[in-house]
Design an enzyme around this catalytic site. Structure first.
Site, PDB file in Angstrom:
ATOM      1  N   SER A 122       0.832  -1.208   0.000  1.00 52.76           N
ATOM      2  CA  SER A 122       0.000   0.000   0.000  1.00 52.76           C
ATOM      3  C   SER A 122       0.862   1.253   0.000  1.00 52.76           C
ATOM      4  O   SER A 122       1.955   1.271   0.588  1.00 52.76           O
ATOM      5  CB  SER A 122      -0.872  -0.021   1.248  1.00 52.76           C
ATOM      6  N   TYR A 136      -2.316  -0.777  10.753  1.00 45.63           N
ATOM      7  CA  TYR A 136      -2.563  -1.364   9.431  1.00 45.63           C
ATOM      8  C   TYR A 136      -1.394  -1.064   8.495  1.00 45.63           C
ATOM      9  O   TYR A 136      -0.839  -1.943   7.847  1.00 45.63           O
ATOM     10  CB  TYR A 136      -3.874  -0.818   8.837  1.00 45.63           C
ATOM     11  N   LYS A 151       1.695  -3.517   6.574  1.00 45.10           N
ATOM     12  CA  LYS A 151       2.109  -3.557   5.166  1.00 45.10           C
ATOM     13  C   LYS A 151       3.625  -3.378   5.063  1.00 45.10           C
ATOM     14  O   LYS A 151       4.302  -4.118   4.344  1.00 45.10           O
ATOM     15  CB  LYS A 151       1.382  -2.476   4.354  1.00 45.10           C
TER      16      LYS A 151
END
Ligand code: UDP
Length: 340
Positions: free
Chosen positions: A124, A152, A156
């Site tokens: 991401s 989050y 990644k």
């Protein structure tokens, strides 16, 4: 190739499955349906007139995953399985780290078990350091993996590092990390699309739900950013373009780890999105300005030239097409995949 598609029943996964099938690949979906639907895969099968094998299993459980994949053959893995709600990751960090990191570690172990060396990983743009914000268009050499504002995003960045370190210890591994910008839109048929559970966190599905009347109004998170109209600017990429990026990545795998941005290179503000969606749907999108969302940056737009050049891929669809296709999905499926 026969491709294990981890997280293949989700929003992006279902579009990747469709593109892979249309390119003549076989697809084996592994999904635990924690934020996805079996219906999506059924619709992909209908659209492509191909069948998809589906294994219902949680990749964070190595024993169960080993058993579920026993005797299965596959040539490559596309890994899109994981939890993805930024706000929820702040509230439940341990859950996010455990799920997202363990699934990746387990998948890499399962690949070794099965003698598979090809991996495409869903990363991401959130891995870029917020300090890179002043940069006009983010290229892959911008600092990443520092100053990330939520768990989050950290999962990644950590998964990227896990893949790099494991590749270092297994030089035969061929991995591509795809840094997605903001996926939007749907297959033009409107048969598959984004079906967020609960209140959408992301702008486009929220706007789509306002247009269909499921929500009263959009809350615009700040209008004093240093952008052309004061609202946040992002690089919205049509999910079909994004899905085609995975196909291109599969075709360009070679030993090592390569990183690519998947974006359009163009930015849209929140007001631009509201206007374009209103044009596409013929509906008004009422909104109000509220305080900025903590952790948000003013602008994040890709420099996709490395992927354009090396993967021979580029985002072809316009933002207006993304809005049209998103509206086709939303208006045909006002309640997503659930009939209610
Ligand atoms: N945004 C907004 N209202 C919402 C959701 C998002 O104004 O209900 C804004 C947000 O501040 C950002 C842009 O829309 O500028 C895209 O947000 P999203 O959560 O979709 O993506 P991300 O911030 O992760 O890039």
């Amino acid at each position: 190739m026969r491709i294990l598609l981890a997280g293949g029943a989700g929003y992006i996964g279902s579009h990747v499955a469709l593109v892979l099938l249309e390119a003549g690949h076989e697809v084996l979906v592994v999904d635990d349906y924690s934020n996805s639907s079996r219906t999506a895969i059924g619709r992909v099968e209908n659209l492509t007139e191909r069948s998809v094998e589906v294994i219902d299993c949680d990749l964070a459980d190595l024993t169960a995953s080993r058993a579920a994949l026993h005797g299965q053959q596959f040539d490559a893995v596309i890994h899109l399985a994981g939890l993805k709600a930024v706000g929820e990751s702040v509230a439940k960090p341990a859950h996010y780290y455990r799920t997202n990191l363990t699934s990746t570690l387990n998948l890499l172990e399962l690949m070794a078990d099965h003698g598979v060396n090809k991996l495409v990983f869903s990363s991401s743009a959130t891995v870029y350091a917020p300090a890179a914000e002043g940069v006009q268009n983010l290229d892959e050499d911008q600092p990443a993996g520092t100053g990330i504002t939520n768990p989050y995003g950290w999962t990644k960045a950590m998964n990227e590092q896990i893949i790099r370190d494991i590749q270092h210890s297994r030089p035969e591994l061929e991995a591509v990390l795809l840094r997605y910008f903001n996926p939007v839109g749907a297959h033009p048929s409107g048969r598959i699309g984004e079906d967020p559970s609960g209140i959408p966190n992301n702008l486009m599905p929220f706007v789509a739900q306002v247009a269909i009347g499921r929500r009263d109004r959009l809350a615009v998170f700040g209008d004093q950013y240093p952008t052309h109209d004061g609202t946040g600017v992002r690089d919205y990429i049509h999910v079909m373009d994004l899905a085609e990026g995975h196909l291109a990545a599969l075709d360009h795998l070679r030993a090592g780890v390569a990183t690519y941005n998947l974006g359009t290179g163009e930015g849209q503000s929140v007001f631009d999105v509201v206007q374009a969606f209103s044009d596409a749907s013929g509906r008004e999108i009422p909104y109000e300005i509220v305080a900025p969302r903590p952790g948000d940056v003013a602008k994040a737009v890709a420099d996709p030239s490395k992927a354009n050049r090396e993967l021979n891929w580029r985002a072809k669809r316009t933002f207006a097409e993304a809005c049209r296709d998103s509206w086709a999905w939303q208006s045909q499926n006002p309640n997503g995949y659930s009939a209610g």
